[in-house]
Structure formats: C-alpha cells, structure tokens
Enzyme design. Structure first.
Site, PDB file in Angstrom:
ATOM      1  N   ARG A 174       0.814  -1.231   0.000  1.00 52.28           N
ATOM      2  CA  ARG A 174       0.000   0.000   0.000  1.00 52.28           C
ATOM      3  C   ARG A 174       0.844   1.278   0.000  1.00 52.28           C
ATOM      4  NH1 ARG A 174      -2.834  -3.548  -1.172  1.00 52.28           N
ATOM      5  NH2 ARG A 174      -4.820  -4.144  -0.250  1.00 52.28           N
ATOM      6  N   SER A 225     -10.871   0.530   3.259  1.00 53.58           N
ATOM      7  CA  SER A 225     -10.246  -0.065   4.448  1.00 53.58           C
ATOM      8  C   SER A 225      -9.758   1.084   5.320  1.00 53.58           C
ATOM      9  CB  SER A 225      -9.025  -0.904   4.074  1.00 53.58           C
ATOM     10  OG  SER A 225      -9.423  -2.118   3.536  1.00 53.58           O
ATOM     11  N   GLU A 295      -5.041   3.698   6.523  1.00 52.38           N
ATOM     12  CA  GLU A 295      -4.755   3.479   5.108  1.00 52.38           C
ATOM     13  C   GLU A 295      -5.165   4.697   4.279  1.00 52.38           C
ATOM     14  OE1 GLU A 295      -5.323  -0.438   3.321  1.00 52.38           O
ATOM     15  OE2 GLU A 295      -6.230   0.555   1.603  1.00 52.38           O
TER      16      GLU A 295
HETATM   17  N1  EPU Z   1     -11.688 -11.117   9.505  1.00 51.60           N
HETATM   18  C1  EPU Z   1     -12.344 -11.258  10.689  1.00 51.60           C
HETATM   19  N2  EPU Z   1     -13.254 -10.304  11.045  1.00 51.60           N
HETATM   20  C2  EPU Z   1     -13.527  -9.228  10.285  1.00 51.60           C
HETATM   21  C3  EPU Z   1     -12.839  -9.076   9.060  1.00 51.60           C
HETATM   22  C4  EPU Z   1     -11.928 -10.045   8.688  1.00 51.60           C
HETATM   23  O1  EPU Z   1     -12.121 -12.213  11.428  1.00 51.60           O
HETATM   24  O2  EPU Z   1     -14.348  -8.409  10.680  1.00 51.60           O
HETATM   25  C5  EPU Z   1     -10.749 -12.171   9.095  1.00 51.60           C
HETATM   26  C6  EPU Z   1     -11.247 -12.920   7.869  1.00 51.60           C
HETATM   27  O3  EPU Z   1     -12.089 -13.974   8.247  1.00 51.60           O
HETATM   28  C7  EPU Z   1      -9.960 -13.398   7.236  1.00 51.60           C
HETATM   29  C8  EPU Z   1      -8.957 -12.299   7.590  1.00 51.60           C
HETATM   30  O4  EPU Z   1      -9.520 -11.578   8.683  1.00 51.60           O
HETATM   31  O5  EPU Z   1      -9.540 -14.602   7.816  1.00 51.60           O
HETATM   32  C9  EPU Z   1      -8.665 -11.380   6.431  1.00 51.60           C
HETATM   33  O6  EPU Z   1      -9.872 -10.740   6.005  1.00 51.60           O
HETATM   34  P1  EPU Z   1     -10.186 -10.384   4.474  1.00 51.60           P
HETATM   35  O7  EPU Z   1      -9.979 -11.604   3.647  1.00 51.60           O
HETATM   36  O8  EPU Z   1     -11.478  -9.680   4.419  1.00 51.60           O
HETATM   37  O9  EPU Z   1      -9.012  -9.464   4.072  1.00 51.60           O
HETATM   38  P2  EPU Z   1      -8.447  -8.146   4.731  1.00 51.60           P
HETATM   39  O10 EPU Z   1      -7.051  -8.447   5.124  1.00 51.60           O
HETATM   40  O11 EPU Z   1      -9.336  -7.610   5.801  1.00 51.60           O
HETATM   41  C10 EPU Z   1      -7.528  -7.225   2.487  1.00 51.60           C
HETATM   42  C11 EPU Z   1      -7.370  -5.844   1.933  1.00 51.60           C
HETATM   43  C12 EPU Z   1      -8.605  -5.437   1.138  1.00 51.60           C
HETATM   44  C13 EPU Z   1      -8.949  -6.471   0.084  1.00 51.60           C
HETATM   45  C14 EPU Z   1      -9.122  -7.817   0.776  1.00 51.60           C
HETATM   46  C15 EPU Z   1      -9.376  -8.938  -0.216  1.00 51.60           C
HETATM   47  C16 EPU Z   1      -6.063  -4.334   3.345  1.00 51.60           C
HETATM   48  C17 EPU Z   1      -6.102  -3.365   4.467  1.00 51.60           C
HETATM   49  N3  EPU Z   1      -7.228  -4.893   3.026  1.00 51.60           N
HETATM   50  O12 EPU Z   1      -8.524  -7.148   3.486  1.00 51.60           O
HETATM   51  O13 EPU Z   1      -8.251  -4.264   0.462  1.00 51.60           O
HETATM   52  O14 EPU Z   1     -10.146  -6.122  -0.595  1.00 51.60           O
HETATM   53  O15 EPU Z   1      -7.897  -8.143   1.485  1.00 51.60           O
HETATM   54  O16 EPU Z   1      -8.218  -9.240  -0.901  1.00 51.60           O
HETATM   55  O17 EPU Z   1      -5.005  -4.571   2.761  1.00 51.60           O
HETATM   56  C18 EPU Z   1      -8.149  -1.930   0.787  1.00 51.60           C
HETATM   57  O18 EPU Z   1      -6.930  -2.070   0.905  1.00 51.60           O
HETATM   58  O19 EPU Z   1      -8.720  -0.788   0.837  1.00 51.60           O
HETATM   59  C19 EPU Z   1      -8.978  -3.115   0.654  1.00 51.60           C
HETATM   60  C20 EPU Z   1     -10.298  -3.070   0.692  1.00 51.60           C
END
Ligand code: EPU
Length: 306
Positions: A174, A225, A295
């Site tokens: 990022r 995010s 972010e």
């Molecule tokens: N999780 C929870 N509770 C929650 C949210 C997530 O337990 O409320 C757990 C999920 O079950 C999973 C893990 O956390 O095991 C990761 O969650 P998720 O797959 O939703 O991915 P993320 O790490 O929260 C990242 C990016 C998103 C992108 C998604 C999908 C960042 C900050 N976020 O989210 O990117 O859409 O992966 O690839 O890097 C962004 O950067 O603006 C963004 C939306």
C-alpha cells in the site's frame, strides 16, 4: 493565496466553496475554498505546474475513496481529476491498458476483460481511480498494482515530466516512492499489463471476486479499508477479535460485516469518523500493543481535532 491570480489564470473554470462530501465515498466533509475540474492529463499537468510555480497549495481529488475530508473543508485549490481516457493497445503478450490517472480503475479493468484480456480481474473490486491505485499500490485477492504497472507518466515538481517503471516506483504494501514523497509529483497516466485470456474464465473470476467482496465487505458509504494490515495479520480480524464490531460514534459504525470498514449510517460527520478511528486505534493498542496505521489520508484543516 491570491484570488486574483487564480481568477486571472482559470477564469470561468474556477469555482468557489464547492461542497466535497458527495465527491467522497464516505460522504462527509466540508467545502473546497477553490475548485477546478481537469478534463485531461495535459490540462491536469498545466494546472499543477501553474500552482507549483505560484506556490499555491492544492489537492488532487480522484473518486474520493481513501480520504477523510475535514468538516472545516479544504482551504486551498481542489483539482478534481476528470482525466479519464482509457484505451487498449493490443500487441499479443505485450498488450496493455493505457489510462489517464482520473479513469476509474474498475472501468479500465472491465474494458480489458470485455475484450478478452486477463490480469486485472482483481481490480474490478477496487473503488478509486487509476492514479490513486498506482500511487497507493492498491490490491486485492493476492494481486496488487505493482504486479501490473508497466509505466507511469508523472509531472515531478523538481524534475518535470518523467516516465517511471515499476522498479522506479519503489513499491511496498500500500505504498510507493511517490507516496513516500507527498506533494512532489502528480500522476498523469499509467500503462497496465494485460494478456489475452479465455473470456469465460475471466468472467468467472470477476464474478467470484465480486461475490467474495459482497460477502465480506459492507455496502454503504465508507472510506474503504480504515487501517493497513499489520505485518502477518489483518486489521479487520484484530478489531473484530476485541469485540468492536458495531461500535458507534455519532453516525459512524464499525461494520458488523467487516471490522476494518467504518460505515456512515447517513448522518455522520468527519469528526465522528476521526473520533471512532482514534477510539478503535487506542483500544487496539492498549489491548494488543499493535499501533494500527491509517490506510487513508486526512485532507483539509484538522487543527481543532488534534
Ligand atoms: N476477519 C475477521 N473479522 C472481520 C474481518 C476479517 O475475522 O471483521 C478475518 C477474515 O475472516 C480473514 C482475515 O480476517 O480470515 C482477512 O480478512 P479479508 O480476507 O477480508 O481481508 P483483509 O485483510 O481484511 C484485504 C485488503 C482489502 C482487500 C481484501 C481482499 C487491506 C487493508 N485490506 O482485506 O483491500 O479487498 O484483502 O483481498 O489490505 C483496501 O486495501 O482498501 C482493501 C479493501
């Protein structure tokens, strides 16, 4: 800031006191003191060069994701980047999408997909402009901009017009060389790599990503995010594990769907966002020792909040 200088240069193009909330994805924030539309990359470059030469502060607004505009508004020139031309250059395995920086990333990715090109399916889930995505190394589903950017054309404050390749963009999670040197360059256009693929498979992948996004991320106005993921973990998982889903300040709520999305329930102020973000950040740090990093970028006058 001398209004006469702005009026002389921009005449009818210059608008005053333009509300910004509806131009942001969180739908909060005050007005821009001065506001200009830039309709193509050449105009954007000329406007920026002029404002730099006159030492007039400005902010470039894309599609309004990943920013939090203060309720007090923005006491400078806001340039709305509407340079959104997209075209596909079809040269076998060296094909690419050439897009101006104000083009919507989802539109660019979908255009490539419709013509049977693979590579940008992940980008069909990311709100924001091509310029914003290149600047912040946007990503999803295991891919990010750094794997697809071939070249970016920028105007640099000290060095003039330059084309940078991926290596020169110094990408990290990022972030990019341009993001680490804020205010020194403006992105004009970018070239993203694509390859001929199977139309059905491309469609399937887009549908799969879109379904995953709908399942895991909330609808409704938000910044995107809120926090970056700390190394090896997920900000959403951490906030959720502390029982903070549903926490509210004023009209903003930590989404019950995904804890790293803070949703404007309709009546939120930028101040509500600011306070909820700091509340969550403080609780996470107290309970886990992890300092979550925003972010998004704070835009405008936040002095009263500090
Ligand atoms: N999780 C929870 N509770 C929650 C949210 C997530 O337990 O409320 C757990 C999920 O079950 C999973 C893990 O956390 O095991 C990761 O969650 P998720 O797959 O939703 O991915 P993320 O790490 O929260 C990242 C990016 C998103 C992108 C998604 C999908 C960042 C900050 N976020 O989210 O990117 O859409 O992966 O690839 O890097 C962004 O950067 O603006 C963004 C939306």
């Amino acid at each position: 800031m001398d209004e006469k200088v702005l009026l002389k240069r921009f005449a009818q193009r210059l608008k005053k006191d333009v509300p910004l909330a509806n131009l942001t994805t969180a739908k909060v924030g005050g007005a821009a003191r001065y506001f200009l539309n830039a309709v193509n990359a050449a105009q954007l470059a000329e406007d920026v060069a002029f404002l730099w030469a006159e030492e007039i502060p400005f902010f470039i607004l894309g599609s309004g994701s990943n920013i939090l505009v203060s309720d007090a508004g923005v006491d400078c020139v806001v340039i709305h980047n509407k340079a959104n031309h997209i075209h596909l250059v079809e040269k076998g395995d060296s094909s690419y999408v050439q897009a101006e920086s104000g083009a919507i990333l989802i539109t660019a990715a979908r255009q490539a997909a419709l013509r049977g090109y693979t590579g940008l399916e992940w980008a069909t889930t990311i709100p924001g402009t091509v310029g914003g995505a290149v600047y912040g190394n946007a990503g999803a589903y295991g891919a990010s901009m750094q794997q697809h950017l071939l070249l970016v054309d920028i105007l640099h404050r000290g060095k003039g017009c330059l084309s940078l390749n991926t290596e020169q963009m110094g990408y990290s999670y990022r972030s990019s060389a341009l993001k680490r040197e804020p205010g020194m360059a403006v992105i004009l256009s970018a070239r993203l790599a694509i390859k001929k693929g199977d139309k059905e498979r491309i469609k399937e992948l887009i549908n799969e990503f879109s379904a995953r996004r709908k399942q895991t991320q909330p609808p409704g106005p938000c910044i995107g995010s809120t926090f970056k993921n700390p190394a090896g973990d997920s900000a959403g998982r951490i906030i959720d594990s502390l029982g903070l889903k549903g926490t509210r300040v004023g009209g903003v709520q930590v989404s019950p769907v995904h804890a790293n999305f803070f949703v404007n329930e309709g009546s939120a102020s930028a101040r509500d966002y600011y306070d909820l973000i700091h509340l969550v950040q403080r609780i996470v740090e107290e309970k886990t020792g992890i300092k979550l990093e925003p972010e998004f970028e704070l835009i405008g006058d936040w002095k009263e909040q500090a």
